[in-house]
Scaffold this motif. Structure first.
Motif, PDB file in Angstrom:
ATOM      1  N   LEU A   1       1.895   5.314   5.174  1.00  0.00           N
ATOM      2  CA  LEU A   1       1.672   5.437   3.720  1.00  0.00           C
ATOM      3  C   LEU A   1       0.190   5.533   3.383  1.00  0.00           C
ATOM      4  CD1 LEU A   1       3.563   3.408   1.088  1.00  0.00           C
ATOM      5  CD2 LEU A   1       1.092   3.083   1.222  1.00  0.00           C
TER       6      LEU A   1
ATOM      7  N   LYS B   1       6.807   0.196  -0.984  1.00  0.00           N
ATOM      8  CA  LYS B   1       7.677   1.209  -0.392  1.00  0.00           C
ATOM      9  C   LYS B   1       8.057   0.744   1.014  1.00  0.00           C
ATOM     10  CE  LYS B   1       6.714   3.582  -4.107  1.00  0.00           C
ATOM     11  NZ  LYS B   1       5.864   2.599  -4.808  1.00  0.00           N
TER      12      LYS B   1
ATOM     13  N   ILE C   1       4.541   8.798   3.344  1.00  0.00           N
ATOM     14  CA  ILE C   1       4.501   8.570   1.889  1.00  0.00           C
ATOM     15  C   ILE C   1       3.069   8.600   1.368  1.00  0.00           C
ATOM     16  CG2 ILE C   1       4.978   6.818   0.102  1.00  0.00           C
ATOM     17  CD1 ILE C   1       7.157   5.726   2.065  1.00  0.00           C
ATOM     18  N   GLU C   2       2.914   9.163   0.180  1.00  0.00           N
ATOM     19  CA  GLU C   2       1.613   9.153  -0.500  1.00  0.00           C
ATOM     20  C   GLU C   2       1.816   8.607  -1.912  1.00  0.00           C
ATOM     21  OE1 GLU C   2      -0.122  13.043  -0.578  1.00  0.00           O
ATOM     22  OE2 GLU C   2      -1.726  12.441  -1.950  1.00  0.00           O
TER      23      GLU C   2
ATOM     24  N   SER D   1       1.609  14.830   3.639  1.00  0.00           N
ATOM     25  CA  SER D   1       2.554  13.734   3.386  1.00  0.00           C
ATOM     26  C   SER D   1       3.925  14.320   3.080  1.00  0.00           C
ATOM     27  CB  SER D   1       2.073  12.846   2.240  1.00  0.00           C
ATOM     28  OG  SER D   1       2.039  13.567   1.030  1.00  0.00           O
TER      29      SER D   1
END
Ligand code: PRP
Ligand code: ADE
Length: 172
Positions: A120, A21, A148-149, A166
């Motif tokens: 992340l 990502k 982000i997760e 998140s």
């Protein structure tokens, strides 16, 4: 906000099987970068935060602007060998490798409320190590916050007693 349109997904980077990502596309868009930091600020608004800590390198691009927006200090958690003063260090495993993280011994005042921010959450190794470092210095970890997760990697399992926030979830 819907973050996903601003994240570029690169398959098989840095090794086969990893769906990377890439947040550089978000960072490159001033308006959306600001919106994302403000959205995290909103998510953590219930917490009493004295200081933000963030792990190198991408934790800096989330943690530092968040600290600025909240009007609190920022503490860098760095990879081994980078910090000039006395440090504490802890080793950890990553989704794609191994590393060691370090903090200056005097970076946190005992009893300070610390939010740890990163881009992340994957396996949770980085953030759990960051939590251990902050706690070893006497900090009180009030939460962790991410852009982000990656839900299926179950990083939350490594943070059983900690608030996890998140903005966007992917399966892996
Ligand atoms: O939950 P985990 O499995 O620990 O993975 C997440 C961590 O991996 C990435 O950092 P990386 O170590 O690649 O370093 P960078 O920020 O310097 O690119 C990312 O920025 C997180 O810190
Ligand atoms: N899949 C992933 N994409 C981007 N950064 C990461 N750090 C650990 N896993 C990652």
């Amino acid at each position: 906000m819907d973050l996903k349109p601003y994240i570029r997904v690169i398959p098989d980077f840095p090794q086969p099987g990893i769906s990377f990502k890439d947040i550089t596309t978000l960072l490159n868009d001033g308006e959306k970068y600001k919106e994302a930091i403000n959205a995290i600020k909103e998510m953590v608004s219930e917490l009493e935060i004295d200081v933000i800590a963030g792990p190198e390198a991408r934790g800096f691009v989330v943690g530092a602007p968040l600290a600025y927006a909240l009007g609190v200090g920022f503490v860098p958690i760095r990879k081994s060998g980078k910090l000039p003063y006395e440090t504490i260090e802890v080793g950890y495993d990553l989704e794609y490798g191994k590393d060691k993280l370090a903090m200056h011994k005097d970076a946190i005042k005992p009893g300070q409320n610390v939010l740890i921010a990163d881009d992340l959450l994957a396996t949770g190794g980085t953030i759990a190590t960051s939590v251990n470092l902050v706690r070893e210095l006497g900090g009180n970890v009030v939460g962790t916050a991410f852009l982000i997760e990656l839900s299926e990697l179950n990083g939350r399992a490594k943070l059983p007693d900690i608030n996890v926030f998140s903005l966007a979830k992917y399966d892996y």
